[in-house]
Design a protein around this motif. Sequence first.
Motif, short mmCIF file in Angstrom:
data_model
loop_
_atom_site.label_atom_id
_atom_site.label_comp_id
_atom_site.label_asym_id
_atom_site.label_seq_id
_atom_site.Cartn_x
_atom_site.Cartn_y
_atom_site.Cartn_z
N ALA A 33 0.84 -1.20 0.00
CA ALA A 33 0.00 0.00 0.00
C ALA A 33 0.87 1.25 0.00
CB ALA A 33 -0.93 0.00 1.21
N GLY A 34 1.98 1.22 0.75
CA GLY A 34 2.90 2.35 0.76
C GLY A 34 3.51 2.58 -0.62
N LEU A 35 3.85 1.49 -1.30
CA LEU A 35 4.41 1.62 -2.65
C LEU A 35 3.37 2.19 -3.61
CD1 LEU A 35 6.44 -1.72 -2.94
CD2 LEU A 35 7.31 0.58 -2.52
N ASP A 36 2.11 1.76 -3.45
CA ASP A 36 1.04 2.29 -4.30
C ASP A 36 0.84 3.78 -4.04
OD1 ASP A 36 0.67 -0.18 -5.42
OD2 ASP A 36 -1.09 -0.70 -4.19
N VAL A 37 0.91 4.18 -2.78
CA VAL A 37 0.75 5.60 -2.45
C VAL A 37 1.89 6.41 -3.05
CG1 VAL A 37 0.82 7.24 -0.53
CG2 VAL A 37 -0.61 5.20 -0.38
N ASP A 38 3.12 5.89 -2.98
CA ASP A 38 4.26 6.59 -3.57
C ASP A 38 4.08 6.74 -5.08
OD1 ASP A 38 5.43 6.81 -1.12
OD2 ASP A 38 6.80 5.11 -1.40
N ARG A 39 3.60 5.67 -5.74
CA ARG A 39 3.38 5.73 -7.18
C ARG A 39 2.31 6.77 -7.51
NH1 ARG A 39 -0.36 3.64 -10.22
NH2 ARG A 39 -1.11 2.27 -8.60
N LEU A 40 1.24 6.80 -6.72
CA LEU A 40 0.18 7.78 -6.94
C LEU A 40 0.69 9.21 -6.72
CD1 LEU A 40 -2.89 6.02 -5.32
CD2 LEU A 40 -2.46 6.40 -7.75
N ARG A 41 1.55 9.39 -5.72
CA ARG A 41 2.13 10.71 -5.48
C ARG A 41 2.98 11.16 -6.66
NH1 ARG A 41 3.78 9.60 0.64
NH2 ARG A 41 1.80 10.15 1.60
N GLU A 42 3.78 10.23 -7.20
CA GLU A 42 4.60 10.58 -8.36
C GLU A 42 3.73 10.94 -9.56
OE1 GLU A 42 7.23 7.33 -9.13
OE2 GLU A 42 8.28 7.54 -7.21
N GLU A 43 2.67 10.16 -9.80
CA GLU A 43 1.77 10.46 -10.91
C GLU A 43 1.10 11.82 -10.70
OE1 GLU A 43 -0.99 7.26 -11.28
OE2 GLU A 43 0.53 5.86 -12.03
N HIS A 44 0.71 12.09 -9.46
CA HIS A 44 0.07 13.37 -9.15
C HIS A 44 1.03 14.53 -9.38
CE1 HIS A 44 -2.80 16.07 -7.31
NE2 HIS A 44 -1.88 16.48 -6.45
N ALA A 45 2.28 14.37 -8.96
CA ALA A 45 3.27 15.43 -9.17
C ALA A 45 3.52 15.64 -10.66
CB ALA A 45 4.57 15.07 -8.46
N THR A 46 3.58 14.57 -11.43
CA THR A 46 3.78 14.69 -12.87
C THR A 46 2.60 15.41 -13.51
OG1 THR A 46 5.02 12.62 -12.87
CG2 THR A 46 4.18 13.38 -15.00
N GLU A 47 1.40 15.07 -13.09
CA GLU A 47 0.20 15.71 -13.64
C GLU A 47 0.17 17.20 -13.28
OE1 GLU A 47 -3.37 15.85 -15.77
OE2 GLU A 47 -1.79 14.35 -15.68
N ARG A 48 0.55 17.53 -12.04
CA ARG A 48 0.60 18.94 -11.66
C ARG A 48 1.62 19.70 -12.49
NH1 ARG A 48 1.34 19.13 -5.34
NH2 ARG A 48 2.78 17.52 -5.97
N ALA A 49 2.77 19.10 -12.76
CA ALA A 49 3.79 19.75 -13.58
C ALA A 49 3.28 19.96 -15.00
CB ALA A 49 5.07 18.92 -13.59
N ARG A 50 2.56 18.97 -15.55
CA ARG A 50 2.02 19.10 -16.91
C ARG A 50 0.98 20.22 -16.97
NH1 ARG A 50 -2.27 17.94 -19.59
NH2 ARG A 50 -3.28 16.84 -17.89
N ILE A 51 0.11 20.28 -15.96
CA ILE A 51 -0.92 21.32 -15.92
C ILE A 51 -0.27 22.70 -15.78
CG2 ILE A 51 -2.80 22.25 -14.51
CD1 ILE A 51 -3.64 19.32 -14.01
N ALA A 52 0.75 22.80 -14.94
CA ALA A 52 1.44 24.09 -14.77
C ALA A 52 2.10 24.53 -16.08
CB ALA A 52 2.49 23.98 -13.67
N ALA A 53 2.69 23.58 -16.82
CA ALA A 53 3.30 23.92 -18.10
C ALA A 53 2.24 24.39 -19.10
CB ALA A 53 4.05 22.72 -18.66
N GLU A 54 1.09 23.74 -19.11
CA GLU A 54 0.00 24.16 -20.00
C GLU A 54 -0.48 25.56 -19.63
OE1 GLU A 54 -3.25 21.44 -20.22
OE2 GLU A 54 -2.02 19.83 -21.02
N GLU A 55 -0.60 25.83 -18.35
CA GLU A 55 -1.05 27.15 -17.91
C GLU A 55 -0.05 28.23 -18.31
OE1 GLU A 55 -1.76 26.89 -13.74
OE2 GLU A 55 -3.67 25.85 -13.99
N ARG A 56 1.25 27.95 -18.18
CA ARG A 56 2.26 28.92 -18.60
C ARG A 56 2.18 29.17 -20.10
NH1 ARG A 56 5.44 26.02 -14.93
NH2 ARG A 56 6.38 24.83 -16.63
N LYS A 57 1.97 28.09 -20.85
CA LYS A 57 1.86 28.23 -22.30
C LYS A 57 0.64 29.06 -22.68
CE LYS A 57 1.57 25.43 -26.48
NZ LYS A 57 1.44 24.07 -27.03
#
Length: 160
Positions: free
Chosen positions: A55-79
């Motif tokens: 479960a801890g590994l799954d949470v870490d994976r979800l956190r990484e995916e969430h961080a990646t998604e936030r970075a993608r959204i921030a890049a789109e907003e800057r564009k």
Amino acid sequence: MSTPGERRTRRPTALEIATQWAQLPPEHLRVALEHLELELQREHARETARERLQAGLDVDRLREEHATERARIAAEERKEQHSHQLYLGGLVAGFVLAAGMLVGSVIVGLDGRQWLAGLLAGPSLIALPVVFVLRRSDRIGTRARLAAPPPDRLPADQAA
């Protein structure tokens, strides 16, 4: 069943322990059940720890995916923000150009040069702001495409 060499390298299961204790006299059954209960508790604790780790590994994976998604959204907003700034700059430049041409046309017209006033207030008053505001130059591009190529640049199959 397992071979004697396998029994030494691995831990016996709860069923194997119960089978061994069942071969003893009935008075030892209480002791066998206590040992069985302890073994089951240990197995349960190991399985629970394994599930928590997973479960801890799954949470870490979800956190990484969430961080990646936030970075993608921030890049789109800057564009999008950059695109909006460019569009707004084009609007301002088009307005300033059109207003300047109109003011220049009035000043030059009052000065007695009507032909120059007509040039400033004529088609160029429409064409230049359109280039800045709409970022299009369709008529210019169409004319260039429709114009015949120079004779020295004809393709080899059209050469005379």
